[in-house]
Design an enzyme around this catalytic site. Structure first.
Site, PDB file in Angstrom:
ATOM      1  N   ASP A 130       0.816  -1.220   0.000  1.00  0.00           N
ATOM      2  CA  ASP A 130       0.000   0.000   0.000  1.00  0.00           C
ATOM      3  C   ASP A 130       0.844   1.262   0.000  1.00  0.00           C
ATOM      4  OD1 ASP A 130       0.777  -0.308   2.620  1.00  0.00           O
ATOM      5  OD2 ASP A 130      -1.226  -0.165   3.471  1.00  0.00           O
TER       6      ASP A 130
HETATM    7  C1  LAN Z   1       3.381  -0.779  10.326  1.00  0.00           C
HETATM    8  C2  LAN Z   1       3.410   0.598   9.812  1.00  0.00           C
HETATM    9  C3  LAN Z   1       2.817   0.787   8.454  1.00  0.00           C
HETATM   10  C4  LAN Z   1       1.705  -0.195   8.176  1.00  0.00           C
HETATM   11  C5  LAN Z   1       0.793   0.205   6.995  1.00  0.00           C
HETATM   12  C6  LAN Z   1       1.561   0.522   5.728  1.00  0.00           C
HETATM   13  C7  LAN Z   1       0.013   1.458   7.365  1.00  0.00           C
HETATM   14  C8  LAN Z   1      -0.208  -0.919   6.776  1.00  0.00           C
HETATM   15  O1  LAN Z   1      -1.142  -0.578   5.795  1.00  0.00           O
HETATM   16  C9  LAN Z   1       0.480  -2.228   6.539  1.00  0.00           C
HETATM   17  C10 LAN Z   1       1.301  -2.610   7.752  1.00  0.00           C
HETATM   18  C11 LAN Z   1       2.360  -1.580   8.145  1.00  0.00           C
HETATM   19  C12 LAN Z   1       3.507  -1.702   7.191  1.00  0.00           C
HETATM   20  C13 LAN Z   1       2.899  -1.817   9.532  1.00  0.00           C
HETATM   21  C14 LAN Z   1       3.021  -3.205  10.026  1.00  0.00           C
HETATM   22  C15 LAN Z   1       3.404  -3.385  11.500  1.00  0.00           C
HETATM   23  C16 LAN Z   1       4.399  -2.347  11.960  1.00  0.00           C
HETATM   24  C17 LAN Z   1       5.632  -2.470  11.137  1.00  0.00           C
HETATM   25  C18 LAN Z   1       3.750  -0.980  11.759  1.00  0.00           C
HETATM   26  C19 LAN Z   1       2.452  -0.799  12.514  1.00  0.00           C
HETATM   27  C20 LAN Z   1       4.749  -0.067  12.429  1.00  0.00           C
HETATM   28  C21 LAN Z   1       5.267  -0.871  13.634  1.00  0.00           C
HETATM   29  C22 LAN Z   1       4.794  -2.332  13.446  1.00  0.00           C
HETATM   30  C23 LAN Z   1       5.866  -3.331  13.927  1.00  0.00           C
HETATM   31  C24 LAN Z   1       5.385  -4.728  13.745  1.00  0.00           C
HETATM   32  C25 LAN Z   1       6.224  -3.029  15.374  1.00  0.00           C
HETATM   33  C26 LAN Z   1       7.107  -4.034  16.017  1.00  0.00           C
HETATM   34  C27 LAN Z   1       6.345  -5.084  16.687  1.00  0.00           C
HETATM   35  C28 LAN Z   1       6.313  -6.368  16.333  1.00  0.00           C
HETATM   36  C29 LAN Z   1       5.194  -7.218  16.769  1.00  0.00           C
HETATM   37  C30 LAN Z   1       7.384  -6.992  15.523  1.00  0.00           C
END
Ligand code: LAN
Length: 740
Positions: A487
């Site tokens: 996305d």
């Molecule tokens: C994010 C940030 C961006 C987000 C979007 C692009 C908004 C979404 O549409 C797809 C998933 C994604 C890429 C996403 C996945 C999970 C993340 C990376 C996070 C919420 C930011 C932090 C999180 C990450 C997993 C935090 C660390 C914790 C773990 C359980 C590994």
């Protein structure tokens, strides 16, 4: 005074590597000479106000960032003149008033833009991230190289501000107290110099003791506490590095469990964890470590039954309890550890994990995919060789994750949300029709998009490192980070098309066609056999693997699933692309869209909503559902799906005209209304959903009521207030999206 530095040069640091001269990089620096006495007094005032309201309002308003932009904001000369009594009025709002407020909002927002074209903002929220980094740096003896006295004070300020009234700390800033948050927060405070008799520390200790001590904890907390040496490795369920040596092929059966098939975030966390576990990497025993062993348990440290502690978890933390089969597996692997430790198989496995760790570091310029593996990889590199170049490169990238606001210093959920925010900002600003007034801002944003596109795949062979193609995509933050996301690529592509509707003279040159073709290539490659789209990669295994999800606080972490958001963004981008380039891969795109449409409709819930996985929650998901329907030619008057979605949203509209959804929706998977005022962000999503499918043509009044709510909430300078936290991941942890 604290200053945000954006896209600065490397400052002579030879260990900082960048593909594009650090475009998008942001970090906070303490400069004792910066700021006038008035500015410093303002900053103090903001801090004081936050602290006074800390139990009512958990979200920072990024006042320090706004203070830094004060001159630009003043020059924008915005002054919103609101209609008194707008909320109480009935019927349509005056178009001229709407226009006035949109202009004010746009000018204000343009004044917040950074000089390299992106928007910066607090991307905090989770409270389990900073502890990992602090424990890693403390273990490596490098804490003071990152945290000077002012930074330590800000970390302590953050903890004082986000401690719950019962003395504990939540998984995230709005959450109830958990052992995960409290035990790790406790360690951070003590490492940062807080005294054991400090009021905040004592209250946290009481919270812990009341629940029997820190052995009642999540597996991730146990891991970090074991690294610090305040918990025994014998009380940690095995993180067997040999799992990396399993066969990958699915026909083997066991291959379906290969970590290379996991969701990339999960995989990249368990990779360095398994290395550190495999070498039992532990901090040297300092006085503080000895004190913590005594402070964190209501019983004697030496008498603890570690084997029995492996599966203990406080009820406050237990969101995803282990299924029995998992406990059996851990028991078995636990027994195997006696054979594996020091064996040649272990050596081979450790070598393999290091190979993958170094690859991840190199292909992200040491930013790493996220905050958890950032801290873990840094630690793994230090255990491998404390004098290594890799470790020094890691240190150079730590500031990228730290953010300072009026509530203190925190570790962010990523190295920022730069690209994501810029892509949506462009789309929103172009939609205002105010191109002439804010052309300069759009031009800069265009440059940001151009400079941030990922132009190459990571180093080959991709399969050996379990990587998907990247060339042509966009990452969530910066080009140096570089992990492609379906996305992010799609919303950036839509932003490029939005800019293309304005004169080149105004917004600068467009990105050349072949680069857009590369982007579409990645988007197409992401579609799963289900017809849907997942996040960073294709889905590589089956949901039964979730049975082996060891993280008690997170759900749906094991594989990359299809999501309405990712599918909708990908499809709407493909639709826009098809309008502009009707002959490029036309058949493939048509087929992809037809399959995608079926998929999106198949996951719509009976009540008409979609569950959103990355924002709060049904309003977020339904917005994406409606946007996709609309681009695929469905509307309220032609489609059942669209009508059901509208009915759902209209039922949730509140007395004040707005929508307000609580984060509880995400955990409980049932719509949950916020208490008190509606939320501007939910209101915007709901209104955009209704308008996308043409509900305003049927009955515009609910939209006028929504508009009145949004307009009533705008501040005099053109900004909107930060309310409740609006992002989420893995069902249970909330994260800030300050620009929403
Ligand atoms: C994010 C940030 C961006 C987000 C979007 C692009 C908004 C979404 O549409 C797809 C998933 C994604 C890429 C996403 C996945 C999970 C993340 C990376 C996070 C919420 C930011 C932090 C999180 C990450 C997993 C935090 C660390 C914790 C773990 C359980 C590994």
């Amino acid at each position: 005074m604290w200053r945000l530095v954006t896209a600065g040069d490397s400052g002579g640091n030879p260990y900082l590597i960048s593909l594009n001269n650090n475009v998008g990089r942001q970090y906070w620096e303490f400069d004792p000479k910066a700021g006038t006495p008035e500015e410093r007094a303002r900053a103090e005032e903001f801090r004081k106000r936050f602290t006074e309201n800390r139990h009512a309002r958990h979200h920072s308003a990024d006042e320090l960032l706004r203070l830094q932009a004060a001159d630009k904001i003043k020059a924008a000369g915005v002054r919103v003149s609101k209609d008194a009594g707008i909320l109480e009025a009935q019927g349509p709002v005056a178009a001229s008033q709407v226009e006035h407020q949109i202009l004010c909002g746009s000018k204000y927002y343009a004044a917040l833009q950074q000089h390299d074209g992106h928007w910066a903002g607090d991307y905090g929220g989770p409270q389990f991230l900073l502890p990992g980094l602090v424990i890693a740096l403390y273990t490596a003896g490098a804490l003071d190289r990152i945290f000077g006295p002012e930074a330590k004070a800000e970390v302590l300020r953050y903890h004082m501000n986000h401690q719950n009234e019962d003395g504990g700390f939540g998984l995230h800033i709005e959450g109830h107290s958990t052992m995960f948050g409290t035990s790790l927060g406790y360690c951070v405070m003590r490492i940062m110099g807080a005294d054991r008799d400090d009021k905040i520390v004592a209250a946290a200790r009481k919270w812990i003791h009341d629940r029997g001590g820190i052995q009642h904890n999540t597996s991730w907390a146990k891991f970090w506490l074991a690294v610090l040496g305040v918990y025994s490795w014998d009380g940690v369920n095995p993180l067997t590095p040999e799992m990396w040596l399993l066969p990958y092929a699915s026909w083997t059966g066991i291959g379906l469990l290969h970590p290379g098939r996991m969701w990339c975030h999960c995989r990249m966390v368990y990779l360095p964890m398994s290395y550190v576990y495999g070498v039992r990497g532990t901090c040297k025993e300092t006085d503080l470590v000895r004190q913590l062993r005594e402070e964190l348990y209501p019983v004697a440290y030496d008498g603890i039954d570690w084997n029995g502690a492996r599966n203990l978890c406080a009820k406050e933390d237990l969101y995803y309890p282990h299924p029995l089969i998992q406990d059996v597996l851990w028991w078995f692997l636990y027994k195997c550890e006696y054979l594996l430790m020091g064996s040649s198989l272990r050596k081979k496995a450790l070598k393999e994990t290091l190979k993958l760790i170094h690859y991840e570091d190199d292909s992200t310029r040491y930013v790493d995919i996220g905050p958890v593996n950032k801290a873990l990889n840094l630690l793994a590199c230090w255990f491998e060789d404390p004098d290594s170049v890799a470790f020094k490169r890691h240190l150079a990238r730590v500031p990228d994750y730290l953010w300072v606001a009026e509530d203190g210093m925190k570790m962010q959920g990523y190295n920022g949300s730069q690209l994501w925010d810029t892509a949506f900002s462009v789309q929103a600003l172009v939609a205002t029709g105010l191109g002439q007034e804010i052309g300069g801002c759009l031009k800069l944003a265009n440059q940001y998009l151009e400079q941030t596109q990922v132009r190459e795949d990571p180093a080959p062979p991709l399969e050996e490192f379990y990587r998907h193609i990247s060339k042509g995509a966009w990452a969530f933050s910066t080009k140096d980070h570089g992990w492609p996301i379906a996305d992010c690529a799609s919303e950036a592509l839509k932003a490029v098309f939005a800019l293309g509707t304005l004169p080149e003279k105004l917004v600068g040159p467009p990105i050349p066609d072949d680069r857009l073709f590369d982007c579409v290539n990645v988007i197409l490659s992401y579609q799963n056999p289900s017809g849907g789209w997942a996040t960073y990669e294709n889905t590589r295994s089956y949901s039964f693997v979730e049975l082996f999800n060891p993280a008690e606080t997170f759900s749906n972490i094991m594989i990359d699933y299809d999501y309405v958001e990712l599918s909708s963004s990908s499809m709407t981008a493909l639709c826009e692309f098809r309008k502009k380039y009707p002959n490029h891969r036309a058949k493939e795109i048509d087929t992809a869209l037809a399959r995608g449409k079926k998929f999106i409709q198949s996951i719509q819930r009976n009540d008409g909503s979609w569950y959103g996985s990355w924002g709060v929650c049904f309003t977020y998901g339904t917005w994406f559902g409606c946007e996709a329907l609309s681009e695929l030619g469905e509307s309220y008057s032609t489609s059942d799906s669209a009508r059901k979605a509208c009915t759902f949203l209209l039922e949730k509209q509140r007395k004040d005209g707005g929508w307000g959804e609580s984060y509880k929706s995400c955990q409980d998977r049932v719509y949950s209304q916020l208490e008190g005022l509606s939320h501007v962000v939910n209101t915007a999503w709901a209104m955009m959903s209704l308008m996308a499918v043409g509900y305003h043509k049927v009955d515009p009044l609910p939209l006028h009521a929504g508009a009145r709510f949004l307009m009533s909430m705008q501040e005099e300078n053109g900004d909107w207030p930060q309310q409740h936290i609006s992002g989420v991941f893995n069902k249970n942890c909330m994260i800030s999206y300050s620009q929403y």
